[in-house]
Enzyme design. Structure first.
Site, PDB file in Angstrom:
ATOM      1  N   THR A 100       0.817  -1.213   0.000  1.00  0.00           N
ATOM      2  CA  THR A 100       0.000   0.000   0.000  1.00  0.00           C
ATOM      3  C   THR A 100       0.857   1.273   0.000  1.00  0.00           C
ATOM      4  OG1 THR A 100      -1.747  -1.212   1.116  1.00  0.00           O
ATOM      5  CG2 THR A 100      -1.829   1.179   1.295  1.00  0.00           C
ATOM      6  N   HIS A 109      -2.472  14.740   6.495  1.00  0.00           N
ATOM      7  CA  HIS A 109      -3.748  15.392   6.795  1.00  0.00           C
ATOM      8  C   HIS A 109      -3.656  16.185   8.094  1.00  0.00           C
ATOM      9  CE1 HIS A 109      -4.510  11.841   4.365  1.00  0.00           C
ATOM     10  NE2 HIS A 109      -5.646  12.373   3.953  1.00  0.00           N
TER      11      HIS A 109
END
Lengths: 538, 425
Positions: A100, A109
């Site tokens: 991933t 974020h």
């Protein structure tokens, strides 16, 4: 489909061929009071004969075994090095970051959107704040640029308003609602159609595989060890069934005192091997699009749309290396290995980018690819010690904002291990990783005699050879690409591919036909043209 | 820091750069020729097939042979040849143009020159530019990369290939792979007509029984580690776009997908130096001496527009050298130019500007569609009068892949307007 709830875990079994129904049911069950997470019992689950691996006997031992060389596993291994324990990381692929991690947009974020009170929300804000220190210590690129969530209409306004409230509660520093004009003052690339935006100045971006490499290199400098191509296939539990005694891998057995499961998409399989599965991973695929460096000055910050789903997906941003990246999309898929890009996923990403940016189309796209997020059904991180085994720690369900939360995730996981095992501080721990700047970032006055191999990204033969001989050796074309960017540019390796392959063969002392794109089974060349052929020297 | 000076710096040692360097040297300039690879010749070195040099030498040569003729002459000349050397940056400095160089033998060096000729060639378009969906396994390569692996390195990158695109390199590679014992399942072309030269369709596909599927494209790649097959689909044109016809998808097993889907002039150095680009050719805006928007910077060969024949590439190199030498000894200001207009049936003309003071030149053009019994006409208007034809010639057939040339008479220097068009004669 049948559902049975045991100890707060809902088990779905029966005909699970309609994947969308399974995912919807799983999500619905997790909203039911008393249900913590969901396990899917798939009839097609792979049963593997591990006898021959067990028969290899003990080949290694360590205090703590970390399973999975993605960014989480590398981060946990590095944090554990600050304590007095021997760490061994096991990675099934030929390189770290092959899962991933390699297909993540690197967004750090700010933490406005994770539901207040969730583990994600807390670790996101904490992790974000730690990136300045990590970046300084580990020498990876981190740009704290800020991000916008853009709104066009009343529905967006409502969602963004809710996110503002949520973000404020999560403690996101500097969070602010702006009108479109004010947003465009900060980021002129925002489309004139954007009416208002949520601004969080603490957001930023990294290159996830660069962070993973930095962490693993620093861990190894602090005496952690890494086994590549080493897949975990089972465990030997103690006779009372309360602890793991040995980890069985494709390279033989490893004795250890503690195991950390950071296996990403396969964390549920690993949990099952330990008879401790209380979550299932449902992969959510994301398509990423990369643009030519020509577009480097188009955008400075990150732009997203008002989130209307489990994941908002990603929007346009710039990587620390100065390439524009759009995406990812978000599409549920039953197959962990399915990394194909389809028109729908690509279209989603492209439409979003075009909508958010002023005067931009997709004509300078140089590549696109997909990765799968390792989501569990409660859509939160699963970071805890096992309730059944006394030496097993789960670090699962690490999806967005996993990279942003990483320093906090690694810290928390490390804390769980250290507390359980009682390890003291490692007085010799050196958190610093020294890095030499890339050739392309070096002033002309400082450069020496170098052979430039990759013309698009200006990568030299020395840099490629150093990557191959590195602390975490690059042994495939993709591994070289991740470390040096050779082949990552506009010609996508058309010119330099054969030269990089030649350097790999030379440095590894093997035949060019043995060189792979990304590990076993992905050899680029099949044979010589004729028995006595030419050479493939660099 | 080592410093090197030259009247003319030529970037790129392929056919355009070698021809430019030789011509500039013949005209008395001191010349430095910078090439990234260890050898001169560029992509010609991997072109072991024939068909090169028909116009210039009147005989069939392989690409490598054609390159060697020039390379021998270069090494026999006073040209300062710097192979294995990369130009990192081109900029204007206090003493003319500055080139930042590095190379294993050259070391880091600063070159200054009075004029620069850009001859970096072109690169191949890649998978995203034709939007192929699916996975990213080993075994998706551009035709040029396959050519290099087979002809230079001596390795086969697959056993059974599908070729997307009927451009010349794809066609040449269909034959090459067949001769090397590979199987070529077919050549797929999204357009209704082939992209390569007619002679290559005959000599590389027809002679070997390799099927060419027109109006058909590769939609998807299958296989996680290595290519296992591709999905092809027929396409139809609707509303200006080409779309796959639903239900026409077919799976073709293969372990190699070869992309021959076009070439792009390699202009990153030019762009970074501030050279103005032409969006249609992908090369710089040029005048008839191959001078770019930056006086003193010239372009030659495939960096200026993608040519079909190497002979033209060499011609443009020589033209650029004449321009560079003229620039060094003459007017350094902005020159008054007239832009020839690409009229009916013409997709573009190179060069896009003609110097009024020195207008006689060769014009290269491509047609938009295949025209049989074509008539190529250059018309001009003088003193506000209606257009009159100032040059014309008949061609039995003109196709988009084949570049056409026409000589401009010197009277275009006085014209108000010049138009090039191709009509059915």
């Amino acid at each position: 489909m049948n559902v049975e709830t045991i100890d707060g875990i809902a088990h779905i079994s029966g005909d699970v061929s309609d994947w969308k129904s399974v995912v919807d049911l799983g999500h619905k069950l997790c909203k039911t009071p008393g249900v913590e997470n969901v396990v899917i019992d798939r009839a097609d689950a792979r049963v593997r004969d591990i006898g021959r691996f067990r028969a290899m006997g003990d080949v290694d031992e360590a205090d703590v075994v970390v399973i999975g060389g993605g960014i989480s596993g590398c981060g946990i291994a590095r944090e554990l090095c600050a304590y007095d324990c021997g760490v061994l990381l096991l990675e099934k692929n030929s390189d770290i970051s092959e899962g991933t991690t390699k297909a993540n947009n690197g967004m750090i974020h700010s933490g406005y959107d994770s539901k207040h009170g969730s583990l994600k929300a807390r670790l996101n804000v904490e992790g974000n704040a730690l990136y300045d220190r990590w970046s300084r210590e580990l020498g990876f690129a981190f740009n704290r640029t800020g991000s916008f969530v853009c709104g066009f209409d009343a529905e967006d306004e409502k969602i963004i308003g809710e996110n503002f409230e949520n973000g404020s509660k999560n403690g996101v520093p500097g969070i602010e609602m702006l009108d479109g004009d004010r947003a465009r003052e900060i980021e002129p690339a925002i489309s004139p159609d954007v009416a208002f935006a949520l601004w969080t100045p603490s957001a930023g971006y990294v290159e996830p595989h660069e962070v993973a490499l930095a962490l693993m290199e620093n861990a190894i400098r602090n005496c952690a060890r890494l086994r590549l191509g080493c897949e975990v296939v089972g465990f030997d539990l103690s006779s009372d069934g309360e602890s793991i005694e040995r980890v069985i891998t494709t390279q033989g057995c490893v004795r250890c005192a503690h195991v950390v499961n950071a296996a990403g998409l396969y964390a549920d399989d690993i949990a099952e091997y330990a008879k401790d599965r209380f979550y299932s991973i449902h992969p959510r695929r994301g398509v990423l699009v990369i643009f030519d460096r020509l577009k480097r000055s188009v955008l400075r910050t990150y732009l997203g749309l008002a989130p209307k789903n489990y994941t908002k997906g990603g929007g346009p941003m710039m990587t620390p290396q100065g390439t524009m990246l759009w995406g990812p999309s978000a599409e549920e898929t039953p197959d962990k290995e399915d990394l194909s890009v389809d028109e729908e996923g690509l279209g989603f990403v492209v439409d979003k980018g075009v909508k958010l940016l002023k005067d931009m189309d997709s004509s300078d796209m140089i590549t696109y690819f997909a990765g799968n997020r390792a989501s569990t059904f409660n859509e939160d991180f699963v970071i805890c010690n096992s309730r059944r085994l006394d030496n097993f720690t789960h670090v699962a369900g690490i999806q967005s904002p996993g990279v942003a939360s990483l320093p906090a995730i690694a810290g928390m996981a490390c804390g769980l291990v250290v507390e359980r095992r009682g390890y003291g501080r490692n007085k010799n721990f050196d958190p610093i990783r020294a890095v030499r700047p890339a050739f392309r970032d070096t002033d002309f006055g400082e450069i020496g005699a170098e052979n430039v191999v990759c013309r698009c990204e200006t990568v030299t033969e020395r840099e490629i050879a150093e990557a191959i001989r590195g602390v975490v050796p690059a042994t495939s074309l993709d591994a070289v690409k991740r470390r040096t960017r050779a082949g990552m540019g506009r010609c996508q390796g058309g010119f330099c591919g054969s030269r990089v392959l030649g350097i790999l063969a030379r440095e590894l002392g093997c035949d060019p036909t043995e060189i792979t794109v990304k590990g076993e089974g992905s050899n680029l060349l099949v044979s010589r043209t004729r028995p006595i052929g030419g050479a493939c020297d660099a | 820091m080592r410093e090197i000076a030259a009247d003319v710096a030529v970037i790129g040692g392929g056919p355009a750069g070698m021809a430019a360097a030789l011509k500039a040297s013949d005209l008395g300039a001191t010349v430095a020729l910078v090439e990234r690879d260890p050898d001169l010749g560029g992509i010609l070195n991997q072109c072991v097939h024939d068909g090169f040099g028909l116009i210039r030498f009147g005989r069939q040569m392989s690409g490598a042979e054609y390159a060697q003729v020039f390379a021998d002459r270069v090494y026999d000349s006073p040209i300062n040849v710097m192979t294995g050397t990369t130009v990192l940056k081109l900029q204007r400095g206090a003493r003319g143009f500055e080139l930042h160089l590095t190379g294993e033998k050259t070391g880091a060096a600063l070159m200054t020159s009075g004029a620069v000729i850009l001859a970096m060639g072109c690169r191949e378009r890649t998978r995203p530019q034709v939007r192929i969906m699916g996975t990213r396994p080993a075994g998706v390569l551009t035709a040029g990369a396959v050519q290099k692996y087979i002809n230079i390195e001596g390795y086969l990158p697959g056993r059974r290939a599908v070729i997307l695109g009927s451009g010349d390199i794809g066609l040449i590679m269909a034959r090459r792979m067949t001769l090397e014992g590979m199987e070529v399942a077919g050549v797929y072309e999204i357009m209704p007509s082939p992209g390569g030269l007619r002679r290559n369709i005959a000599q590389c596909l027809d002679d070997y029984g390799i099927p060419l599927h027109l109006s058909t494209t590769v939609r998807q790649v299958h296989g996680n580690r290595r290519v296992e097959g591709v999905t092809v689909a027929r396409v139809e044109e609707s509303g200006g776009a080409r779309r796959a016809i639903p239900g026409s998808e077919k799976y073709v097993a293969c372990d190699l997908l070869v992309l021959s889907v076009g070439l792009i002039p390699e202009n990153e150095l030019s762009r970074n130096a501030g050279v103005e680009m032409n969006p249609i050719t992908g090369g710089p805006e040029l005048d008839n001496m191959m001078m770019t928007s930056i006086p003193g910077v010239f372009a030659a060969g495939n960096v200026s527009a993608v040519f079909d024949l190497v002979d033209y590439v060499s011609d443009t190199g020589e033209r650029a050298a004449e321009g560079a030498c003229g620039y060094l000894s003459g007017d350094k200001g902005v020159l008054d130019c007239i832009p020839p207009i690409a009229g009916d049936g013409v997709s573009f003309v190179v060069p896009g500007r003609i110097r009024r003071k020195d207008p006689a030149s060769e014009l290269y053009l491509r047609v938009k569609r295949t025209i049989r019994g074509a008539r190529l006409e250059v018309s001009a208007s003088f003193g506000g009068k209606p257009d009159e034809i100032i040059a014309a010639r008949n061609c039995p057939i003109m196709t988009p892949p084949e570049m056409a040339t026409v000589s401009l008479p010197s009277c275009v220097g006085e014209a108000d307007r010049v138009t090039v068009r191709v009509v059915e004669g």
